[in-house]
Design an enzyme around this catalytic site. Structure first.
Site, PDB file in Angstrom:
ATOM      1  N   CYS A   2       0.061  24.654  34.996  1.00 46.79           N
ATOM      2  CA  CYS A   2       0.863  25.820  35.332  1.00 46.79           C
ATOM      3  C   CYS A   2       1.380  25.627  36.745  1.00 46.79           C
ATOM      4  CB  CYS A   2       0.036  27.103  35.254  1.00 46.79           C
ATOM      5  SG  CYS A   2      -0.588  27.478  33.600  1.00 46.79           S
ATOM      6  N   GLY A  28       5.554  24.680  33.499  1.00 51.64           N
ATOM      7  CA  GLY A  28       5.281  25.664  32.459  1.00 51.64           C
ATOM      8  C   GLY A  28       6.530  26.393  32.035  1.00 51.64           C
ATOM      9  N   ASN A 101      -3.878  27.953  38.151  1.00 51.73           N
ATOM     10  CA  ASN A 101      -3.533  26.728  37.441  1.00 51.73           C
ATOM     11  C   ASN A 101      -4.809  25.943  37.217  1.00 51.73           C
ATOM     12  OD1 ASN A 101      -2.324  24.359  36.433  1.00 51.73           O
ATOM     13  ND2 ASN A 101      -2.072  23.519  38.489  1.00 51.73           N
ATOM     14  N   GLY A 102      -5.138  25.635  35.968  1.00 50.82           N
ATOM     15  CA  GLY A 102      -6.338  24.879  35.667  1.00 50.82           C
ATOM     16  C   GLY A 102      -7.094  25.470  34.500  1.00 50.82           C
ATOM     17  N   TYR A 257       2.663  12.051  34.884  1.00 48.62           N
ATOM     18  CA  TYR A 257       3.548  12.854  34.034  1.00 48.62           C
ATOM     19  C   TYR A 257       3.891  14.236  34.587  1.00 48.62           C
ATOM     20  CZ  TYR A 257       5.048  15.574  29.930  1.00 48.62           C
ATOM     21  OH  TYR A 257       5.730  16.383  29.070  1.00 48.62           O
ATOM     22  N   THR A 303      10.572  11.264  33.062  1.00 46.64           N
ATOM     23  CA  THR A 303       9.504  10.923  33.993  1.00 46.64           C
ATOM     24  C   THR A 303       9.214   9.428  34.056  1.00 46.64           C
ATOM     25  OG1 THR A 303       8.021  11.636  32.215  1.00 46.64           O
ATOM     26  CG2 THR A 303       8.263  13.108  34.089  1.00 46.64           C
ATOM     27  N   ASP A 365       7.730   4.558  28.516  1.00 44.68           N
ATOM     28  CA  ASP A 365       7.411   5.974  28.632  1.00 44.68           C
ATOM     29  C   ASP A 365       6.276   6.143  29.633  1.00 44.68           C
ATOM     30  OD1 ASP A 365       7.665   8.650  28.208  1.00 44.68           O
ATOM     31  OD2 ASP A 365       7.151   8.616  26.082  1.00 44.68           O
ATOM     32  N   ASP A 366       6.107   7.371  30.135  1.00 41.51           N
ATOM     33  CA  ASP A 366       5.057   7.596  31.121  1.00 41.51           C
ATOM     34  C   ASP A 366       3.673   7.491  30.495  1.00 41.51           C
ATOM     35  OD1 ASP A 366       4.569  10.367  30.020  1.00 41.51           O
ATOM     36  OD2 ASP A 366       6.592  10.631  30.793  1.00 41.51           O
TER      37      ASP A 366
END
Length: 501
Positions: A2, A28, A101-102, A257, A303, A365-366
């Site tokens: 987030c 997010g 966030n988490g 990412y 990314t 790709d990442d």
């Protein structure tokens, strides 16, 4: 993942909070919220959707005040309700709002404690509301009519003593100020900075430094593991270490990412880390496949572009943009539901046939998480005329669930779980596949000018830095995820049936 932000300003902060959330939108896309404070009153707007959709002019006009916090949320399994949009609010003590966030790994234990000992009620399934009530209780037991910075830091220390997991938090104490803090392992990112105005100094706390950059704030630094920053309403800044045994172990997947390349995290440039990831990949290919026949390196937007460019440079092959991205489609990794992910890939990317026809193509790709996206992209490359399609992941194989705030908790959804590199290559349809080595990834992120000794690499090696995650816990969250997904599917089916009737 987030995005969080908090600002203590000298004029209305609603527009600055809005602008910061748009910069953090990549963290997010499910829900957004802002709460401000003015004259002892709180003004809140939150709902499901993108920042631009949640906040209309009429909402912005109501968000008055020189202090406020904001949040952008991404969906987790079975939790798409707007009731879980943040910030959350609790009225005692003082009136506290919080954005997080988490993910907490001992949320069940905390929920019991909150009800049985703290005598508090939690109204949603969000661990963020649990964290808010723990913080509020720890502040309430100080018993002060007017809390000081000592009281705030003591409350944060209480949170660290009780809460386990990964968390970066901004909380606003109505009439007093904003506090930001980070878990003792610093798993999730958080920074703070300042800017000078004609009216004085303004302060900002955010998930990523890019939010500060865009709004003209100067980065002061990242919060250390276990550290808290408290900024009073009148603009006084205080910091304190609030954990007994902090150890810097940031989530390495942020650099792979999650974060924007123009961010600095724990002093490390995300952009330069991704350049080094490309270098390490090129070195591995040269070791293992010195006679490779790669004609062109093509990134999968966006990314992986930085790593792919450096990979091509070190291999001495052409770098080309082979896919055009529809930027009005959300990121597939954070879309709720596998069916939605499958449908969206071809809506999101379109191949430029000129770059594929008759060539041996290396797609970069990442990372490879579920394998849904890369399988379809490899098929698109073949349909565009590629002779051979090779695939490169800037990250090691993702084999284990994340429990610290990234939505990939079920190992059975991870294509590399229990499979070899050759088996994954066959499943996604690649002629051959190269994963980044974990030690190379650690060196790419932590081997620059700023040295980081430890990382949370649990998604790659299954080693959970908080030390409280075992097989029973993983089985429990997988079952909860399955139950939530089943309930969501049944609800959707009921709505369809009702409509058909």
């Amino acid at each position: 993942m987030c995005g969080i932000v908090g600002i203590v300003g000298k004029s209305n902060v609603n527009q600055s909070l809005y602008d910061a959330l748009t910069v953090l939108q990549h963290r997010g896309q499910d829900a957004a919220g802002i709460v401000t404070s003015h004259g002892g009153r709180l003004f809140l707007r939150k709902d499901n959707g993108l920042v631009r959709d949640v906040f209309q002019q009429r909402h912005m006009q109501r968000l008055v005040g020189q202090i406020g916090i904001g949040h952008v949320r991404y969906p987790t399994a079975g939790s798409s309700s707007s009731a879980e949009a943040q910030p959350f609010y609790v009225n005692s003590p003082y009136g506290i709002t919080l954005a997080h966030n988490g993910n907490l790994t001992n949320v069940e234990q905390l929920s019991r404690e909150i009800y049985e000992s703290d005598l508090r009620h939690v109204n949603t399934n969000s661990d963020s509301e649990v964290l808010l009530n723990v913080f509020a209780h720890e502040l309430a037991v100080r018993g002060k009519l007017q809390p000081t910075e000592e009281d705030v830091f003591a409350a944060v220390a209480g949170v660290h003593a009780r809460c386990k997991g990964g968390y970066a938090v901004v909380a606003m104490i109505t009439g007093y100020g904003i506090v930001g803090f980070r878990d003792p392992h610093a798993i999730r990112p958080i920074v703070f900075g300042h800017r000078h105005t004609d009216n004085g100094v303004e302060y900002m706390i955010a998930s990523e430094s890019v939010a500060l950059d865009v709004l003209g704030f100067t980065l002061i630094r990242d919060l250390a593991p276990g550290e808290a920053v408290y900024i009073t309403e009148d603009g006084h800044l205080h910091t304190r270490q609030c954990a007994e045994h902090p150890q810097l172990s940031p989530c390495i997947f942020e650099h792979v990412y999650l974060a924007r390349p123009d961010s600095l995290m724990d002093g490390v440039s995300v952009y330069k880390a991704r350049l080094r990831m490309g270098e390490k990949l090129a070195e591995k290919i040269q070791r293992e496949r010195p006679d490779h026949d790669i004609d062109v390196v093509i990134p999968i937007p966006d990314t992986s572009r930085t790593s792919a460019l450096e990979l091509a440079n070190h291999l001495g092959v052409k770098f080309r943009e082979g896919f055009v991205k529809n930027r009005y489609i959300g990121r597939t990794f954070i879309m709720p539901g596998q069916a939605a992910r499958k449908k969206s890939v071809r809506q999101k990317l379109n191949a430029i046939e000129l770059e594929f026809r008759g060539k041996n193509v290396m797609l970069v790709d990442d990372s490879i998480v579920r394998g849904t996206t890369c399988k379809q992209i490899i098929q698109m490359a073949r349909e565009a005329g590629a002779k051979n399609v090779y695939f490169c992941s800037a990250a090691p194989a993702v084999r284990y669930p994340n429990v610290y705030g990234i939505d990939m908790p079920s190992p059975h959804e991870l294509i590399a779980h229990g499979r070899s590199t050759e088996q994954v290559a066959e499943l996604i349809g690649a002629d051959w596949l190269v994963y980044q080595d974990l030690e190379d990834l650690k060196d790419a992120v932590g081997g620059g000018k700023v040295k980081i000794e430890h990382f949370d690499c649990a998604v790659f090696d299954g080693q959970y830095v908080t030390g409280d995650v075992n097989e029973a816990y993983l089985n429990k969250i997988e079952q909860a995820r399955n139950d939530a997904s089943k309930a969501t599917a049944e609800a959707v089916s009921a709505i369809i049936d009702l409509h058909n009737d």
